[in-house]
Structure formats: C-alpha cells, structure tokens
Design a protein around this motif. Structure first.
Motif, short mmCIF file in Angstrom:
data_model
loop_
_atom_site.label_atom_id
_atom_site.label_comp_id
_atom_site.label_asym_id
_atom_site.label_seq_id
_atom_site.Cartn_x
_atom_site.Cartn_y
_atom_site.Cartn_z
N UNK A 61 37.02 53.31 37.64
CA UNK A 61 35.77 52.70 36.80
C UNK A 61 35.81 52.72 35.65
N UNK A 62 36.23 53.76 35.11
CA UNK A 62 36.63 54.19 33.63
C UNK A 62 37.76 53.09 32.74
N UNK A 63 38.85 52.96 33.79
CA UNK A 63 40.07 52.06 33.19
C UNK A 63 39.75 50.55 33.30
N UNK A 64 38.95 50.23 34.22
CA UNK A 64 38.36 48.72 34.34
C UNK A 64 37.29 48.46 33.37
N UNK A 65 36.30 49.36 32.95
CA UNK A 65 35.35 49.35 31.97
C UNK A 65 36.25 49.08 30.61
N UNK A 66 37.35 50.04 30.19
CA UNK A 66 38.06 49.83 29.23
C UNK A 66 38.60 48.46 28.92
N UNK A 67 39.07 48.00 30.23
CA UNK A 67 39.71 46.46 30.25
C UNK A 67 38.86 45.47 29.72
N UNK A 68 37.61 45.72 30.41
CA UNK A 68 36.63 44.37 30.16
C UNK A 68 36.14 44.65 28.60
N UNK A 69 36.15 45.70 28.10
CA UNK A 69 35.82 45.77 26.56
C UNK A 69 37.02 45.13 25.77
N UNK A 70 38.24 45.51 26.25
CA UNK A 70 39.25 44.99 25.24
C UNK A 70 39.53 43.53 25.44
N UNK A 71 39.33 42.97 26.69
CA UNK A 71 39.83 41.52 26.87
C UNK A 71 38.61 40.77 26.58
N UNK A 72 37.57 41.08 26.65
CA UNK A 72 36.31 40.33 26.23
C UNK A 72 35.77 39.52 27.35
N UNK A 73 35.10 38.41 26.92
CA UNK A 73 34.39 37.47 27.77
C UNK A 73 35.35 36.41 28.44
N UNK A 74 36.67 36.24 27.56
CA UNK A 74 37.60 35.30 28.18
C UNK A 74 38.13 35.63 29.71
N UNK A 75 37.99 36.85 30.11
CA UNK A 75 38.60 37.24 31.04
C UNK A 75 37.47 37.95 31.83
N UNK A 76 37.42 37.72 33.33
CA UNK A 76 36.11 38.13 34.21
C UNK A 76 36.80 39.20 35.10
N UNK A 77 36.46 40.37 35.27
CA UNK A 77 36.89 41.50 36.14
C UNK A 77 35.64 41.94 36.79
N UNK A 78 35.64 41.46 38.25
CA UNK A 78 34.77 41.49 39.33
C UNK A 78 34.75 43.03 40.27
N UNK A 79 33.90 43.43 40.45
CA UNK A 79 33.80 44.31 41.50
C UNK A 79 33.45 43.86 42.89
N UNK A 80 34.57 43.74 43.63
CA UNK A 80 34.59 42.92 45.01
C UNK A 80 35.03 43.90 45.94
N UNK A 81 34.22 44.71 46.85
CA UNK A 81 34.29 45.85 47.80
C UNK A 81 35.61 45.09 48.75
#
Length: 619
Positions: A63-83
C-alpha cells in the motif's frame, strides 16, 4: 509522460526524469506497466519484491509503494485497487516496450512485402528504443523473471534487421557486427547462418566452413543436439556454391522471418488451447499452484517446468488445466499446443498419432516416410520445440509409455499434463492432486451452472443435490445444466430423482456429459483380476476398509489384496483414506464410483436397476 523499461525503469515528464528512489518502487512500477492495465495480484507483487521470503507487513508495504507512485505520477496515471491486487492505466502516456513492439511488427511486415529499406529503418528504430539491460534498477526477482523474454525479443528483431541488410547486399558492412553477435549468442543458429552468408559473399568461404563446424561442436557440447535445418541448409548451400551468389531478396527474408521448411506464407504461432470455461468456479488454491509452477522461476531458467494435475474422473482436471493455460498465456509468446491423449472411445492415443497432430500445428507435417517412425517423429518434434517458449498441454495421459515421447528435451517449453494418477515419466513435476469439492464450492458451481436465482429459490433442493453429487464437479455441472435448460422444471423434482441410488447415475447425464461414461476409461484400463475385485469390493459399503477385510471378501492372501487395492488407487477408482488402528492403510470408494462399481458385471447390483453398464464391453 514517458515510461521506460527497456533499460533502467524510468519515468520522464517533459523530457526530464522523475525522481523515483529505491529498487522496490521501480519494481512495483515495472510490474504494473508490464501488466498493461490487467490486475497484478498482491502475491505476485510480493514475489517480485521479496521472492519467497516476504516480510510480515506485506500488505502495508505494498500500500505504501502504491501510494507513493500515485503521488509521484499524478492524475495522468490511474492506479486502482482491484482485488486481489492493483491495476494501472497510463492513459495517453507512452511506454517504450509498446513502441518497440509496434515498430518491430511494422518492420516484419515490410520485410514480407519486400520493402527492405523501410524494414531496416523500422527495425533500427525499434532497437533504438533500448537503453541498456531491461529492469536494471529493479529487484533481481523481477529482472530474472521478465528480462529473458525481452532480451529474446530484441535478439529476434536484430536477426530481422540483419536479414534486411543481407537482402540489400550489405554483407561486408555487417560482418564485424555479426562476428560479435555470434560470440555473444553462440547457440543462436540463425545469427550463425547469417554470418556464414556474409562471410561467403565477402569471399571468405574457408572462414564460413570453419564457423559451421565450430557451431556444430558448440551445439553438441552444450545441448547434445545436431545443427537445425536452417543451419544445415546454409552449410549445404555453401558447399554447392549457391550461398555465394546474391539470391533474390525474398529468399533471404523468408529464411529470417519464418522457418526454412515452411511455405511462402508467414508461419503462424500455434494457438490450440480449447476455449476457456466462462464460469470457472472454485479451485483457487490449485489454480494458483499451477500458474506459479508454469510461470518462469527466478534464477531457474535451466530447470524444466513440468506440472501434473491428477485426480479421479470428473474432478475437473481439464477445466483447471485449460483455465490455468489461458491465464498464463502471456508467458508463452511462441504459442500453445494442446493434445487429448485419449481417443473418442476412451482408449489411449498412440504417441505417433499425437506427434503427427502436434507437428502439423508446428508447421511441419510428417511425410509418408516418417509418419509411423516414432523415433523420427520424436526427433522432429523436439527439434521444433527446442528453445521455444511454448506451453504444451497434454490432456488425459494414460501412462509413461504414451507420455515419454511427447516431452520436449529443453527447459524452455513448459508442459502441463492431466492424468488420473502420478506418472513417473514427468520427473521433477509439480503435482497438483485434486479432491472432491466441499459443500460451499459445490453450491457455488451448481449456482454458476444452473443460475443463481434457480438455486436461491430452492435452497433445500440445492443442498440435497450437492449431497447426492458428492463433490464431483462433473456431476454438479450436469445437474446445473439440466436445471438451466428447463426453466419450468423444479429443482426439487430432480433432487428427488437423484435421491434414489438406483437411478442416480442414469440421472447424471446431459448431452455429451455423463458420469458413467467418464468413469469407463479407468475401468477399462484395469486387468481382468482388478476388474473383478473392483466390482466385488463395492459390496463392502461406503466406509473405509483395510486390505485384510478385502482379502477375506476376495478370498485371496492379504498381500494379493493389497496389490489389487493399489492398482485401483493408481487408476483413481479408490481413495486412500487414512489408516486403521494397526497403522495399515484404509481404502474408500467415492459414493458415485461405488454406484458405478455396483452396476458392473460381478457387482452386487443396485436395486431396481440394470446391472450391466451402458456401452461396457469386455475388452
């Protein structure tokens, strides 16, 4: 935004490299990019980050790594949690791997069309997308798992670009480059053939001959094989003088873009898998085990990947294998082969017939002189599959003599086998043994086949049906299919008909699906003594029994009874069920197998039913 994986993993925004720190963050980004908007499971991310020894805080760290990526990549890139994991969509951003694949594809098409200048330019542009060793700043776990296939793709593109140069008569300009490539890839026969061609056309026939013989020695020492057809054909052309003449450019291209033995059409990648089961249900743990065993293993590229799925008839071995094969398809860009090793009448297929079937799919039909020569068919088959990233699914294997000739002799092709018992031929295989479904999984499969509303509306009937089917997926699917096909047919009525043991087997039939027919091949595989014992033992009832009890019933020595029981267990007609108070193994009939045994000649019979099974012969 630009993403790069063909070298160190990078993100560039307006030409400037974004600041990503640490191999693990680069690994998570690379794994999501490679999935191309598909879900990457938490388990896979964990394995790529930490191998087989993950920390106790896996979920929190992911979760920490994904959160960091979301912050670094901004709104142009969408990272979804999909079980059970995460998926990333890059929108209008670019990925160098996708660009490489597009240019490579266009370059190959230009080669086939004879536009060699354009083909060379496109393929050079494709190769220019590379910026070093792929995934250089990720964990070793990811680099070891993903780099080999990308490096192979680059090498093939390089071969095609060289083919374009040879077609344009640039043999002298590329001789130095080819010499270095042969040293780098001593086992790549096509590159060696191309250097032999360039040397010969540059007036260096002696060097070309020496190069062939050196390659022959390397192949024999490293792999224990002779040169393949293309390298042998190049050597023959060198000896007869035709290699030194500049051929039509299309001839050179055909040798590079497709195997030398094919016709003028591009060779297709075999894709023989049966259709996937749309409503595949249950077996999540077994599915994960099979997929994990088929997936390239970190640091074990030279270890053959062999997976054996075993279990009694009707447990869904084929459905699981086919579903797993479709899920793992992306790991096998050279194609997927499939063969049913059982004939329509239930007898084992001869290996020669299966090999002819597979050779046709590989673009090399056996001619009349080799169609019944098993040794020659095996040689051709292993020549065509050697070194290829193929998935070979061999369904319904009967035994070692049938399966042995169908196994490749190099580690690159993965082999997935289904059978009713363990097979010693599949040495070192990951064995996944299937058991009957529990009540919950049985109910889910029944609902998937019949329709959730039909099952929900009749919970009592559904529970009774699950009990009568005794966890056998084939039986559950048959009943569900019958309910779905009859909208006005109450499930309660079918449950009542299944409640009678005398009619249960005859009710478990729908179209080509039939429990009785599915069990017949296992019975036919028994010798006469074991057939008689199987029918008689059903009279011992539904409880586990030891060999000593079977010996009394069969009037044989205990050792002979144990031998017969083991033969029945080997064909999955009996289950080993713990041990008695003296530590001796006990055996148990699956309820539906016991009904089948009671209906056989020599069995005690089921009240009010015909004692002779449908379509059973003495042979």
């Amino acid at each position: 935004m630009e993403f790069r994986v063909l070298g160190p993993v990078e993100v560039r925004q307006d030409g400037r490299r974004a600041s990503l720190s640490g191999a693990k963050l680069h690994t998570v980004l690379a794994a999501l990019l490679l999935a191309r908007e598909e879900v990457v499971s938490d388990e896979r991310l964990s394995r790529l980050l930490w191998g087989w020894t993950p920390p106790a805080t896996v979920s929190a760290q992911l979760y920490t790594y994904v959160s960091r990526l979301r912050k670094l990549l901004g709104e142009e890139v969408l990272i979804d949690r999909r079980p059970p994991g995460y998926a990333m969509a890059i929108g209008d951003s670019t990925l160098d791997l996708i660009e490489f694949e597009r240019l490579d594809r266009d370059g190959r098409e230009a080669l086939l069309e004879g536009d060699f200048e354009r083909a060379g330019d496109l393929l050079r542009d494709a190769l220019a997308r590379w910026n070093g060793f792929p995934f250089a700043n990720t964990t070793d776990h990811l680099a070891d798992a993903e780099s080999p296939r990308l490096n192979e793709a680059r090498a093939v593109t390089l071969e095609h670009r060289i083919a374009a140069d040879l077609a344009l008569g640039r043999h002298e300009q590329i001789t130095v480059e080819l010499t270095g490539l042969v040293a780098q890839f001593p086992l790549r026969e096509r590159i060696r053939s191309q250097l032999m061609t360039a040397l010969c056309r540059s007036g260096r026939q002696a060097d070309a001959i020496h190069l062939y013989h050196h390659g022959r020695e390397v192949l024999a020492e490293e792999l224990g094989v002779d040169p393949g057809e293309e390298l042998r054909a190049t050597y023959q052309a060198l000896l007869d003088g035709s290699l030194g003449r500049q051929p039509e450019a299309r001839t050179v291209v055909r040798a590079a873009v497709r195997p030398a033995h094919t016709s003028g059409r591009p060779s297709a990648v075999p894709s023989m898998l049966p259709p996937d089961t749309v409503d595949f249900t249950g077996r999540e743990r077994e599915l994960e085990l099979v997929c994990r065993a088929l997936t390239p293993v970190d640091g074990a590229a030279d270890r053959p990947r062999r997976v054996l799925v075993t279990g009694m008839a009707g447990l869904g071995k084929t459905a699981l294998a086919v579903h797993a094969a479709h899920r793992c398809q992306r790991h096998f860009p050279d194609g997927q082969l499939y063969a049913d090793l059982r004939a329509p009448d239930g007898t084992p297929q001869h290996p020669c017939r299966v090999l002819r079937h597979l050779l046709r799919a590989l673009g090399r039909p056996a001619d009349g002189s080799t169609s019944d020569d098993l040794d020659e068919l095996v040689r051709l088959y292993r020549e065509l599959t050697g070194g290829k990233r193929l998935l070979i699914l061999l369904d319904n294997a009967a035994g070692a003599a049938q399966l042995g000739p169908l196994l490749p002799n190099t580690p690159e092709p993965a082999v997935l086998v289904t059978g009713r018992t363990a097979l010693p031929t599949v040495a070192g295989a990951h064995t996944v043994a299937l058991e009957p479904f529990g009540s919950r999984a049985s109910l889910e499969l029944l609902a998937a086949a019949a329709g959730p509303d039909r099952v929900t509306a009749a919970p009592g009937a559904a529970s009774a049906i699950v009990e009568h089917c005794a966890g056998l997926p084939l039986a559950l699917r048959i009943v569900g299919t019958r309910i779905a096909a009859r909208p006005h047919y109450a499930p309660d009525r079918l449950a009542r008909r299944l409640a009678d043991p005398a009619t249960r087997l005859s009710e478990l039939h729908s179209g080509d699906l039939d429990v009785h027919t599915a069990l017949l091949p296992s019975w036919r595989a028994l010798d006469p003594e074991a057939r008689d014992a199987f029918a008689a033992l059903a009279g011992l009832g539904s409880e586990p029994f030891p060999a000593v009890k079977a010996a009394v019933l069969l009037d044989v020595r205990e050792a002979d009874a144990e031998r017969l029981l083991e033969a029945l267990a080997d064909t999955a007609l009996l289950e080993v069920s713990g041990a008695d108070e003296w530590g001796q193994p006990c055996y148990l009939f699956h309820p539906l197998v016991r009904l089948f045994a009671l209906s056989l000649p020599g069995g005690q019979g089921i009240p009010a039913t015909d004692t002779v099974p449908r379509n059973v012969t003495a042979g």
